[in-house]
Write an enzyme that holds these catalytic residues in place. Structure first.
Site, mmCIF file in Angstrom:
data_model
loop_
_atom_site.group_PDB
_atom_site.id
_atom_site.type_symbol
_atom_site.label_atom_id
_atom_site.label_comp_id
_atom_site.label_asym_id
_atom_site.label_seq_id
_atom_site.Cartn_x
_atom_site.Cartn_y
_atom_site.Cartn_z
ATOM 1 N N TYR A 1 6.799 -44.128 -21.540
ATOM 2 C CA TYR A 1 5.782 -45.097 -21.142
ATOM 3 C C TYR A 1 4.761 -44.437 -20.228
ATOM 4 O O TYR A 1 5.106 -43.629 -19.362
ATOM 5 C CB TYR A 1 6.417 -46.294 -20.435
ATOM 6 C CG TYR A 1 7.190 -47.202 -21.360
ATOM 7 C CD1 TYR A 1 6.551 -48.202 -22.078
ATOM 8 C CD2 TYR A 1 8.571 -47.050 -21.533
ATOM 9 C CE1 TYR A 1 7.254 -49.031 -22.930
ATOM 10 C CE2 TYR A 1 9.281 -47.879 -22.385
ATOM 11 C CZ TYR A 1 8.622 -48.871 -23.072
ATOM 12 O OH TYR A 1 9.323 -49.696 -23.930
ATOM 13 N N GLU A 2 3.495 -44.845 -20.405
ATOM 14 C CA GLU A 2 2.383 -44.256 -19.662
ATOM 15 C C GLU A 2 2.587 -44.317 -18.148
ATOM 16 O O GLU A 2 2.245 -43.388 -17.424
ATOM 17 C CB GLU A 2 1.094 -44.990 -20.038
ATOM 18 C CG GLU A 2 -0.133 -44.546 -19.280
ATOM 19 C CD GLU A 2 -1.352 -45.351 -19.673
ATOM 20 O OE1 GLU A 2 -2.246 -45.489 -18.831
ATOM 21 O OE2 GLU A 2 -1.410 -45.837 -20.814
ATOM 22 N N SER A 3 3.163 -45.414 -17.661
ATOM 23 C CA SER A 3 3.309 -45.585 -16.213
ATOM 24 C C SER A 3 4.388 -44.695 -15.623
ATOM 25 O O SER A 3 4.488 -44.587 -14.405
ATOM 26 C CB SER A 3 3.603 -47.047 -15.885
ATOM 27 O OG SER A 3 4.682 -47.524 -16.667
ATOM 28 N N GLY A 4 5.194 -44.040 -16.461
ATOM 29 C CA GLY A 4 6.133 -43.057 -15.944
ATOM 30 C C GLY A 4 7.569 -43.207 -16.364
ATOM 31 O O GLY A 4 8.371 -42.280 -16.204
ATOM 32 N N TYR B 1 5.379 -42.122 -27.537
ATOM 33 C CA TYR B 1 4.588 -42.579 -26.396
ATOM 34 C C TYR B 1 4.099 -43.975 -26.734
ATOM 35 O O TYR B 1 3.340 -44.164 -27.672
ATOM 36 C CB TYR B 1 3.414 -41.637 -26.147
ATOM 37 C CG TYR B 1 3.025 -41.503 -24.696
ATOM 38 C CD1 TYR B 1 3.256 -40.324 -23.991
ATOM 39 C CD2 TYR B 1 2.443 -42.554 -24.010
ATOM 40 C CE1 TYR B 1 2.905 -40.179 -22.660
ATOM 41 C CE2 TYR B 1 2.089 -42.420 -22.681
ATOM 42 C CZ TYR B 1 2.319 -41.236 -22.013
ATOM 43 O OH TYR B 1 1.975 -41.119 -20.695
#
Length: 263
Positions: free
Chosen positions: A52-55, A27
């Site tokens: 990635y955090e945004s998807g 991550y």
């Protein structure tokens, strides 16, 4: 012909990459964590999956993203998720390791990204807040903390606790019902710190070539524990790795330029 030696940001990225093993689900956070993860993928760990955090889930190779929300993080991704489902990857045990930065990191690996100085309503400097930091800190199996180390950024007491590390030490994290092992390492411009297995206090693990424990302590606002044996010396990045870092990972020097660009 010899190339210029690594600057502090390049050394930090090299140290981050060394903590990534081939086959891991990683991550990735904005900045040097992206550099370290991409460096690992292009060198010793080609089979990692980058989340990635945004998807964006495991995008194809492309330009260095400007953040975890940059378009490059979605480039031909195998899967694109909404943010809650992206965090659920960690909650469901699919993430092996994550990287997190913070404005302040304390001796137990707790993080502050809310404000500096004063209180919640009379702060001196307001920061971004949690974002997804608390989710990752609470749910991921292994957390690696990233920051430039000085006494103000590594204080004895946080101005605000945004994301939990080992809380008050010992087994307090487990008693709070949080998942995963919590922070396993801290990577700074000085080297790599880890946490004592019982007390969960931060301690020196390995130091960059040319530095020593006294310098590390002078850059820390609390007492660092020492390892039982000799402190490991981290080698400088070899020329072939530096070439990949500079020419393939971040050729525009978005994150590895030192001193950094003035915004």
């Amino acid at each position: 012909m010899a190339i210029a030696p690594a600057n502090p940001f390049e050394q930090l990225a090299f140290n981050l990459a060394s903590l990534i093993e081939d086959g891991m689900v990683v991550y990735v956070g904005t900045g040097l964590p992206m550099v370290g993860a991409l460096l690992a993928k292009k060198t010793h760990a080609p089979n990692i999956t980058m989340v990635y955090e945004s998807g964006g889930q495991d995008p194809w190779e492309g330009p260095m993203p400007w953040s975890v929300g940059g378009a490059a993080t979605f480039r031909r991704s195998a899967l694109t998720l909404e943010m809650p489902h992206s965090f659920a990857m960690a909650a469901n045990g699919y993430v092996d390791i994550c990287f997190q930065g913070a404005a302040q990191i304390d001796m137990y690996g707790n993080l502050n990204t809310h404000f500096i100085g004063g209180g919640f309503h009379d702060f001196k400097h307001r920061l971004s807040g949690s974002g997804g930091g608390n989710d990752l800190a609470s749910l991921t199996e292994k957390v690696v903390l990233v920051g430039l180390q000085d006494a103000s950024k590594f204080p004895a007491k946080l101005d605000f606790l945004t994301s939990p590390g080992h809380l008050t030490g010992g087994d307090s994290r487990q008693k709070a019902g949080l998942l995963g092992q919590g922070p396993i390492a801290v990577v700074s411009q000085l080297g790599i710190m880890d946490f004592h297995p019982v007390s969960k206090r931060m301690r020196i693990k390995a130091i960059n070539t040319g530095l020593n424990a006294e310098i590390c302590q002078a850059c820390t606002g609390f007492e660092l524990l020492m390892p039982d044996g000799e402190i490991e010396q981290i080698p400088i990045p070899p020329d072939d790795v530096l070439t990949v870092l500079r020419e393939e990972v971040d050729p525009q020097k978005i994150f590895i330029q030192f001193p950094p660009r003035v915004k």
